[in-house]
Design an enzyme around this catalytic site. Structure first.
Site, PDB file in Angstrom:
ATOM      1  N   HIS A 114       0.858  -1.181   0.000  1.00  0.00           N
ATOM      2  CA  HIS A 114       0.000   0.000   0.000  1.00  0.00           C
ATOM      3  C   HIS A 114       0.898   1.235   0.000  1.00  0.00           C
ATOM      4  CE1 HIS A 114      -3.673   2.357   0.773  1.00  0.00           C
ATOM      5  NE2 HIS A 114      -2.855   3.155   1.438  1.00  0.00           N
ATOM      6  N   CYS A 115       0.741   2.069  -1.022  1.00  0.00           N
ATOM      7  CA  CYS A 115       1.613   3.235  -1.176  1.00  0.00           C
ATOM      8  C   CYS A 115       0.883   4.487  -0.706  1.00  0.00           C
ATOM      9  CB  CYS A 115       2.030   3.390  -2.634  1.00  0.00           C
ATOM     10  SG  CYS A 115       3.095   4.821  -2.908  1.00  0.00           S
ATOM     11  N   PRO A 116       1.346   5.123   0.367  1.00  0.00           N
ATOM     12  CA  PRO A 116       0.676   6.351   0.821  1.00  0.00           C
ATOM     13  C   PRO A 116       0.866   7.525  -0.121  1.00  0.00           C
ATOM     14  CG  PRO A 116       2.668   5.964   2.106  1.00  0.00           C
ATOM     15  CD  PRO A 116       2.484   4.753   1.229  1.00  0.00           C
ATOM     16  N   ASP A 143       9.008   7.784  -2.764  1.00  0.00           N
ATOM     17  CA  ASP A 143       8.787   7.065  -4.004  1.00  0.00           C
ATOM     18  C   ASP A 143       9.025   7.982  -5.182  1.00  0.00           C
ATOM     19  OD1 ASP A 143       8.165   4.782  -2.710  1.00  0.00           O
ATOM     20  OD2 ASP A 143       5.989   5.005  -2.862  1.00  0.00           O
TER      21      ASP A 143
END
Length: 273
Positions: A114-116, A143
């Site tokens: 899960h990428c915030p 990222d």
């Protein structure tokens, strides 16, 4: 956006300071703007795409037997035993490589993480967009940013080389001191972008390794298998990543979720995320 804006502002100041650039100013700015546009497109696709959410209470993945429901079902894939775990929230047996995301509260096919920064899960349907985002873009987080940061660093080094060419060679230390006195923003950008490239380069190399081994971030962190049953070999893994068709979405926006809550047996089992 910061990299492109900083480079654009610094390049526009060069002619005013009497610095002759080997490449025209509009061409240098155009390259940064093209990478910025690509990054925004990939950001939108990664954040707004369905990552591969599995429908809840899907009868095709439910328990069809009698008696006590087992917490997991074993399958053999390429000689490796893989467990299909029961999700007490979605009330399905999760397919291989799937995981229930605690943030999105959904089971996701080929769950990576899960990428915030994109505010979305990264799964089977948007992983390609996420990797392109990581390689091309420049968000304000951990990222992404590699190509744009590398482009900005190379452009700044070209400008520094041109400045070095125009002055007398009096040693590296003297040159750095003169550069700090006459072009402090240029020197600060070179140091900042050089430092930023280190973690970004590590992130790009890590995802290239995941693609080469056909592994997800979740599988790499949890060491899910003694031997990866999904790897096709390095070349075929990259070919699969680059040219495979996008999986169709399993979501049906017009469908209604059954109002029936989880059964007693499912409530007795702890949620397995």
């Amino acid at each position: 956006l910061f990299f492109a804006t900083a480079l654009s502002g610094e390049i526009r100041q060069m002619p005013l300071k009497g610095v002759r650039l080997p490449v025209s100013t509009p061409l240098l700015i155009l390259g940064a703007l093209m990478l910025l546009a690509l990054s925004l497109v990939m950001l939108f696709r990664a954040s707004c795409s369905d990552p591969g959410i599995l429908p809840r209470q899907d009868p095709r993945r439910g328990f069809a037997g009698c008696g006590q429901r087992p917490p997991r079902v074993e399958q053999i894939i390429n000689g490796v035993k893989v467990s299909l775990k029961w999700c007490s929230t979605c009330e399905i047996y999760r397919p291989p490589r799937s995981k229930h995301c605690a943030f999105c509260n959904n089971c996701v096919l080929r769950f990576d993480h899960h990428c915030p920064w994109v505010s979305n899960c990264i799964g089977i349907r948007n992983y390609r967009y996420f990797v392109c985002f990581v390689i091309s873009t420049a968000p304000g987080g951990n990222d992404g940013g590699f190509l744009l940061a590398l482009y900005v660093l190379l452009a700044l080094l070209v400008i520094c080389a041109q400045l070095l060419w125009d002055v007398e060679h009096r040693g590296f230390k003297t040159y750095v001191e003169e550069l700090a006195a006459t072009h402090p923003m240029l020197l600060a950008l070179v140091i900042f972008v050089g430092c930023v490239l280190c973690p970004l380069g590590n992130l790009v190399v890590f995802h290239c390794y995941l693609i080469a081994t056909n592994t997800t971030t979740n599988e790499e962190v949890t060491h899910a298998y003694e031997r990866n049953p999904f790897s096709l070999g390095t070349i075929k893994n990259f070919r699969q990543f680059l040219f495979s068709y996008q999986e169709p979405s399993l979501l049906q926006p017009a469908a209604l979720v059954p109002a029936k809550g989880p059964s007693r047996s499912s409530r007795e089992l702890p949620p397995d995320a």
